[in-house]
Scaffold this active site. Structure first.
Site, mmCIF file in Angstrom:
data_model
loop_
_atom_site.group_PDB
_atom_site.id
_atom_site.type_symbol
_atom_site.label_atom_id
_atom_site.label_comp_id
_atom_site.label_asym_id
_atom_site.label_seq_id
_atom_site.Cartn_x
_atom_site.Cartn_y
_atom_site.Cartn_z
ATOM 1 N N ARG A 276 -35.887 -12.518 35.480
ATOM 2 C CA ARG A 276 -35.760 -13.662 36.385
ATOM 3 C C ARG A 276 -34.392 -13.627 37.088
ATOM 4 N NH1 ARG A 276 -38.133 -18.225 32.300
ATOM 5 N NH2 ARG A 276 -37.083 -16.917 30.785
ATOM 6 N N PHE B 160 -15.988 -14.074 29.696
ATOM 7 C CA PHE B 160 -16.851 -14.435 30.820
ATOM 8 C C PHE B 160 -16.150 -14.306 32.164
ATOM 9 C CE2 PHE B 160 -21.024 -16.286 31.592
ATOM 10 C CZ PHE B 160 -21.654 -15.853 30.449
ATOM 11 N N VAL C 70 -36.823 -19.515 24.439
ATOM 12 C CA VAL C 70 -36.249 -20.572 23.607
ATOM 13 C C VAL C 70 -37.217 -21.001 22.500
ATOM 14 C CG1 VAL C 70 -35.569 -23.012 23.642
ATOM 15 C CG2 VAL C 70 -34.614 -21.427 25.293
ATOM 16 N N GLU D 184 -30.431 -26.322 24.172
ATOM 17 C CA GLU D 184 -30.298 -25.042 23.469
ATOM 18 C C GLU D 184 -29.262 -24.180 24.186
ATOM 19 O OE1 GLU D 184 -31.516 -23.934 20.546
ATOM 20 O OE2 GLU D 184 -30.067 -22.399 21.075
ATOM 21 N N CYS E 292 -31.344 -19.110 33.684
ATOM 22 C CA CYS E 292 -30.604 -20.362 33.464
ATOM 23 C C CYS E 292 -29.553 -20.664 34.527
ATOM 24 C CB CYS E 292 -29.966 -20.337 32.084
ATOM 25 S SG CYS E 292 -31.214 -20.384 30.780
ATOM 26 N N TYR F 206 -15.753 -11.295 33.982
ATOM 27 C CA TYR F 206 -15.961 -9.902 34.391
ATOM 28 C C TYR F 206 -16.594 -9.891 35.783
ATOM 29 C CZ TYR F 206 -15.003 -8.605 29.596
ATOM 30 O OH TYR F 206 -14.395 -8.434 28.385
ATOM 31 N N LYS G 75 -30.664 -21.600 38.272
ATOM 32 C CA LYS G 75 -31.400 -22.863 38.421
ATOM 33 C C LYS G 75 -30.575 -24.050 37.931
ATOM 34 C CE LYS G 75 -34.031 -23.171 34.097
ATOM 35 N NZ LYS G 75 -33.297 -24.315 33.551
#
Ligand code: NAD
Length: 446
Positions: free
Chosen positions: A338, A259, A11, A158, A270, A261, A273
């Site tokens: 991650r 979104f 970011v 963001e 992201c 799939y 968490k």
């Protein structure tokens, strides 16, 4: 305008570089000196399409500088953007230790500066990290405990996506600004105007709502993923085909097709968490987030289900076999490992005595830091296949979509593909003689 960006991760580095690119003077501060050295040489420490060129151009123009010197970084900016990480702590809450350490640094730096003229507003401290509702108040208190000098607070979550971060920063769907002073809102509006020239909104609101927007957005996206994965599991159980079900369902304009799939579940830095942080916010406020608890559970189960397919196919006997892995990062066009599903699959294989040869176009270096054992990394997708009993597809890089299947068969010892991203059709797999396991479709054995 003079900007200080604190934290040069995905970011901070992207934001700093894009802010410099529209003519601002940007100083990026990080405590990782190795990273600072690399960026000073024009080397990006992360893979992000388009970032290298932008970095080089703005470094050369002198608008972008990198430092680990707090005093230099905090000397008189108009804005200080906090972009440090907010990982989960052991309880699943967002760990604010990095954010609050930065707040203490800012307070100390402001206090060390000379006296300010009466009426001078001081810097605007902008929290860009994803933080639980109420964090701006904590940051304000932490800064104020070190200084009585003036400063203002703002929340500016963001929304960029790794892999398309430059595009997203330059053309955001919206910019969200939370503030409690009119001047702060108008200063941030001015900073962001070059990025919303096509008319996308800059939404100015109260700070707590702005903090919540980010969690609400990520929680919604994670929910869509877990929803379609749950439907995919039902499809497998009852012999329906998720591709057709998806088409039928998504033709309804109220539902839409984005979104939704099926796959290995969400990963990355992201969604996992942020969903956990929402659940924790619910627990702390006695407002249990039951839906999100289920979203998290479905996501965890998704990887286990997929591993179960490998286990079942080989009747629990994977020891001594070689597995090829295509794709390591949690999604294509990034090197971010991650919470990548590939890690769970690879660790499971290695723990059971299998060996792994993996290929990812950009994430090899980072992946090598995450797994130990009988794993090697190939220079290309086909080299990973040599002698493999099976191929496991973990990330849908475009180059995996239409390989030479005959060559694959020649290189592999076995003929099984476990496709965690549904990138092939069943007829294609049948035509080339592969046994094929995917998500939301019954196995097709050859
Ligand atoms: P990151 O882990 O990639 O980078 C964080 C950086 O902060 C590291 O370089 C670290 O060395 C530095 N840092 C830590 N403490 C510091 C200090 N006291 N002073 C200066 N630098 C310090 O993190 P990221 O992925 O860029 O995420 C940052 C925040 O933005 C998180 O809250 C995340 O949830 C949020 N976010 C991330 C994304 C994404 O796609 N990665 C998208 C939107 C929002």
């Amino acid at each position: 305008m003079q900007l200080t960006i604190v934290g040069t991760g995905y970011v901070g580095l992207v934001s700093g570089t894009c802010f410099a690119d529209t003519g601002n003077d940007v100083v990026c501060l990080d405590i990782d000196e190795g990273k600072i050295e690399r960026m000073r040489r024009g080397e990006s420490p992360i893979y992000e399409p388009g970032l290298d060129d932008l970095l080089e151009r703005n470094l050369a123009a002198g608008r972008l500088t990198f430092t680990s010197d707090r005093e230099q970084a905090y000397s008189n900016p108009d804005f200080i953007f906090i972009c440090v990480g907010t990982p989960s702590d052991e309880m699943g809450r967002a760990d604010l230790k990095y954010v609050l350490a930065v707040a203490a640094d800012i307070g100390t730096a402001l206090e060390a500066q000379g006296p300010v003229e009466p009426g001078t507003p001081g810097p605007i401290v902008v929290v860009k990290s994803t933080v639980p509702v109420g964090t701006n108040d904590k940051v304000r208190a932490a800064i104020s405990s070190h200084t009585s000098k003036p400063f203002s607070m703002a929340s500016n979550p963001e929304f960029l996506k790794e892999g398309a971060a430059i595009h997203d920063f330059y053309k955001p769907d919206r910019v969200v600004v939370g503030c409690d002073e009119e001047r702060t809102g108008s200063q941030l509006r001015r900073l962001y105007e070059p990025y919303v020239r096509q008319g996308n909104p800059i939404l100015v609101m109260d700070i707590r709502s702005a903090e919540m927007v980010k969690y609400a957005s990520n929680a919604m996206l994670a929910t869509k993923i877990s929803f379609i994965n749950e439907i995919a599991s039902l499809c497998e159980a009852f012999g329906a085909e998720i591709g057709m079900v998806r088409k039928g369902m998504c033709s309804d304009k109220r539902i839409g097709n984005q979104f939704l799939y099926p796959g290995l579940g969400y990963g990355g830095s992201c969604f996992p968490k942020d969903v956990l942080a929402c659940i924790s916010m619910g627990e702390e406020s006695d407002t249990p987030a039951r839906l999100l608890e289920a979203v998290h559970l479905v996501n965890q189960k998704q990887r286990i289900r997929f591993i179960g397919k490998i286990d079942e196919h080989f009747s629990g006997e994977v020891a001594g076999l070689k597995f090829a892995i295509w794709g390591l990062a949690f999604k294509p066009r990034t090197d971010d490992m991650r919470e990548a599903p590939s890690l769970d699959i690879i660790r499971w294989l290695l723990e059971r005595g299998a060996s792994v040869c993996a290929f990812d176009p950009v994430a090899r270096e980072r992946a090598a830091e995450c797994v130990q054992g009988d794993i090697t990394f190939a220079d290309n997708d086909f080299d990973a296949l040599d002698g493999a009993a099976a191929l496991v597809i973990c990330t849908e890089w475009p180059e995996f979509r239409r390989p030479d299947f005959d060559e694959m068969r020649r290189r592999m010892a076995g003929n099984v593909i476990f496709d965690g991203r549904n990138i092939y059709s069943l007829p294609l797999m049948r035509e080339h003689g592969f046994s094929y396991y995917s998500v939301g479709r019954r196995p097709q054995l050859s």
